[in-house]
Write a protein that holds these residues in place. Structure first.
Motif, mmCIF file in Angstrom:
data_model
loop_
_atom_site.group_PDB
_atom_site.id
_atom_site.type_symbol
_atom_site.label_atom_id
_atom_site.label_comp_id
_atom_site.label_asym_id
_atom_site.label_seq_id
_atom_site.Cartn_x
_atom_site.Cartn_y
_atom_site.Cartn_z
ATOM 1 N N PRO A 1 9.546 -7.132 3.950
ATOM 2 C CA PRO A 1 9.305 -6.670 2.651
ATOM 3 C C PRO A 1 9.458 -4.792 2.524
ATOM 4 N N VAL A 2 10.180 -4.526 1.479
ATOM 5 C CA VAL A 2 9.709 -3.220 0.999
ATOM 6 C C VAL A 2 9.317 -2.903 -0.183
ATOM 7 N N VAL A 3 8.252 -2.106 -0.404
ATOM 8 C CA VAL A 3 7.477 -1.864 -1.628
ATOM 9 C C VAL A 3 8.110 -0.353 -1.885
ATOM 10 N N ASP B 1 21.518 -3.706 -3.064
ATOM 11 C CA ASP B 1 22.173 -3.464 -1.822
ATOM 12 C C ASP B 1 21.088 -4.105 -0.641
ATOM 13 N N LEU B 2 19.988 -3.932 -1.073
ATOM 14 C CA LEU B 2 18.870 -4.456 0.016
ATOM 15 C C LEU B 2 18.523 -5.933 0.033
ATOM 16 N N LEU B 3 18.997 -6.793 -0.902
ATOM 17 C CA LEU B 3 18.523 -8.172 -1.277
ATOM 18 C C LEU B 3 19.001 -8.957 0.041
ATOM 19 N N ALA B 4 20.276 -8.797 0.680
ATOM 20 C CA ALA B 4 20.656 -9.694 1.588
ATOM 21 C C ALA B 4 19.434 -9.644 2.799
ATOM 22 N N THR B 5 19.019 -8.513 3.084
ATOM 23 C CA THR B 5 18.256 -8.363 4.281
ATOM 24 C C THR B 5 16.686 -8.139 4.021
ATOM 25 N N HIS B 6 16.299 -7.793 3.041
ATOM 26 C CA HIS B 6 14.898 -7.475 2.478
ATOM 27 C C HIS B 6 14.233 -8.107 1.248
ATOM 28 N N ARG B 7 13.113 -8.332 1.247
ATOM 29 C CA ARG B 7 12.458 -8.675 0.139
ATOM 30 C C ARG B 7 11.949 -7.483 -0.494
ATOM 31 N N VAL B 8 12.192 -7.102 -1.992
ATOM 32 C CA VAL B 8 11.893 -5.792 -2.577
ATOM 33 C C VAL B 8 10.933 -6.058 -3.553
ATOM 34 N N ILE B 9 9.979 -5.399 -3.624
ATOM 35 C CA ILE B 9 8.760 -5.414 -4.684
ATOM 36 C C ILE B 9 8.815 -3.778 -5.207
ATOM 37 N N ALA B 10 8.873 -3.828 -6.257
ATOM 38 C CA ALA B 10 8.978 -2.543 -7.357
ATOM 39 C C ALA B 10 8.061 -2.520 -8.443
ATOM 40 N N PRO B 11 6.752 -2.240 -8.192
ATOM 41 C CA PRO B 11 5.803 -2.369 -9.344
ATOM 42 C C PRO B 11 5.709 -0.973 -10.156
ATOM 43 N N ASP B 12 5.052 -1.352 -11.407
ATOM 44 C CA ASP B 12 4.757 -0.019 -12.236
ATOM 45 C C ASP B 12 3.419 0.136 -11.798
ATOM 46 N N ASP C 1 -9.534 6.317 -5.676
ATOM 47 C CA ASP C 1 -9.922 5.043 -5.277
ATOM 48 C C ASP C 1 -9.307 3.730 -5.845
ATOM 49 N N ILE C 2 -9.235 3.776 -7.075
ATOM 50 C CA ILE C 2 -9.017 2.680 -8.051
ATOM 51 C C ILE C 2 -7.522 2.409 -7.766
ATOM 52 N N VAL C 3 -6.613 3.495 -7.657
ATOM 53 C CA VAL C 3 -5.442 3.270 -7.514
ATOM 54 C C VAL C 3 -5.024 2.809 -5.914
ATOM 55 N N LEU C 4 -5.404 3.416 -5.020
ATOM 56 C CA LEU C 4 -5.621 3.075 -3.621
ATOM 57 C C LEU C 4 -5.885 1.524 -3.548
ATOM 58 N N ALA C 5 -6.954 1.145 -4.229
ATOM 59 C CA ALA C 5 -7.503 -0.285 -4.053
ATOM 60 C C ALA C 5 -6.519 -1.184 -4.606
ATOM 61 N N TRP C 6 -5.816 -0.634 -5.609
ATOM 62 C CA TRP C 6 -4.891 -1.682 -6.503
ATOM 63 C C TRP C 6 -3.671 -1.740 -5.605
ATOM 64 N N LEU C 7 -3.259 -0.762 -4.831
ATOM 65 C CA LEU C 7 -2.118 -0.732 -3.936
ATOM 66 C C LEU C 7 -2.417 -1.657 -2.806
ATOM 67 N N GLU C 8 -3.717 -1.451 -2.225
ATOM 68 C CA GLU C 8 -3.977 -2.348 -1.078
ATOM 69 C C GLU C 8 -3.859 -4.068 -1.517
ATOM 70 N N ASP C 9 -4.290 -4.367 -2.752
ATOM 71 C CA ASP C 9 -4.380 -5.731 -3.433
ATOM 72 C C ASP C 9 -2.893 -6.002 -3.611
ATOM 73 N N LEU C 10 -2.015 -5.312 -4.031
ATOM 74 C CA LEU C 10 -0.640 -5.713 -4.342
ATOM 75 C C LEU C 10 0.186 -5.880 -3.024
ATOM 76 N N VAL C 11 -0.144 -5.152 -1.992
ATOM 77 C CA VAL C 11 0.384 -5.340 -0.521
ATOM 78 C C VAL C 11 -0.020 -6.875 -0.148
ATOM 79 N N GLU C 12 -1.258 -7.009 -0.366
ATOM 80 C CA GLU C 12 -2.037 -8.553 0.040
ATOM 81 C C GLU C 12 -1.196 -9.362 -0.616
ATOM 82 N N GLN C 13 -1.179 -9.276 -1.911
ATOM 83 C CA GLN C 13 -0.554 -10.275 -2.555
ATOM 84 C C GLN C 13 0.921 -10.722 -2.545
ATOM 85 N N THR C 14 1.680 -9.669 -2.205
ATOM 86 C CA THR C 14 3.052 -9.761 -2.548
ATOM 87 C C THR C 14 3.859 -9.835 -1.148
#
Length: 309
Positions: A48-50, A66-77, A94-107
């Motif tokens: 994955p690439v975030v 161009d990345l899709l043949a080799t990687h999973r791409v996640i691009a959140p707003d 802290d809210i934003v960093l907690a959001w990012l941690e959960d995003l990585v864990e989910q995706t």
């Protein structure tokens, strides 16, 4: 997660966002991330690439395919930006960093490479310093946070004008003077999708939620990150920078490269968004990090051995 909390949104090409999502060859999703309704693009398979940024996830549309043949791409707003909602209650670092941690864990089923541009770079760097165990690598692209942000008065006024009076004219004035080396050439290269990008950017800036989030994110992540915090980043880290960035000059990247031993890839004929302006050169530089290659710190701002062309 319940089905109602995770939704794929049809990327209708009748809307500017839909046209950008279609150009990225991605699917548009909505899900609850740390309690925040979040929009994100997903596509591909593999490691994955975030991608993080200070505009909206589909802004990476020129490099995702161009990345899709080799990687999973996640691009959140980011929270409050694009189609993501503001957090309920307080909205701070802290809210934003907690959001990012959960995003990585989910995706991500394995630690991703985190790519952050502008304000997204400051978020990515702070996250890597605190939760580097969640990541495989870090790429900072024309990033805030490495030095005090002191934009030229003209750039600051142009950005303020866009926030206060969002219009295609004001946005393109900023693009021409501060964001693109050759706006007309970039517009030709992007074809009809350029207009979709402009239309969606204006639509976002006209949304009170987005204007509020932009101000709050600037307060939370606009200040420089302490060197002692950056020194805690232990994962492979590299820098990708537009040679002609006006807001965060390449000298900032050069200093960080030398201090922290982070490889620096300078993209010629680009300002603050090389993924949009020079996507092929950007992808060459990014793949160097994704394959684990390190070239060592840059020593001279104009050194051709550390410049991606």
């Amino acid at each position: 997660m319940s089905p109602s909390a995770r939704t794929e949104v049809s990327a209708s090409t009748a809307t500017p966002r839909g046209r950008l999502v279609a150009a990225a060859l991605a699917s548009d999703h909505r899900r609850q991330v740390a309690g925040i309704p979040t929009a994100l693009l997903k596509a591909g398979d593999g490691p994955p690439v975030v991608f993080l940024q200070g505009e909206f996830g589909p802004v990476w549309w020129r490099v995702i395919p161009d990345l899709l043949a080799t990687h999973r791409v996640i691009a959140p707003d980011l929270p409050g930006l694009g189609a993501s909602e503001l957090p309920a209650g307080r909205f701070d670092r802290d809210i934003v960093l907690a959001w990012l941690e959960d995003l990585v864990e989910q995706t991500c089923t394995q630690p991703p490479v985190l790519v952050g541009k502008g304000p997204g770079g400051a978020i990515a760097a702070r996250f890597a310093a605190r939760r580097g165990d969640h990541l495989a690598g870090l790429v900072l692209v024309d990033s805030l946070g490495l030095a005090p942000f002191r934009p030229p008065p003209g750039l600051a006024l142009t950005f303020l004008r866009v926030l206060l009076r969002p219009s295609e004219q004001n946005l393109e004035r900023g693009f021409r003077n501060y964001c693109f080396v050759d706006l007309d050439g970039a517009r030709r290269d992007m074809g009809e999708t350029y207009q979709a990008m402009v239309d969606y950017a204006v639509e976002c800036f006209r949304t009170p939620r987005v204007r509020t989030a932009t101000r709050r994110l600037a307060r939370a992540f606009g200040s420089p990150i302490a060197p002692t915090e950056l020194e805690r980043i232990s994962i492979p880290t590299s820098l990708i920078w537009g040679r002609h960035d006006v807001g965060v000059p390449v000298a900032v990247a050069q200093a960080a490269s030398n201090r922290y031993n982070w490889p620096l890839h300078v993209i010629e004929d680009a300002r603050d968004d090389p993924a949009l302006e020079q996507p092929a050169a950007f992808l060459d530089a990014l793949r160097t990090t994704l394959t684990g290659s390190r070239t060592g710190p840059a020593t001279e701002p104009d050194g051709p051995d550390r410049t991606a062309t």
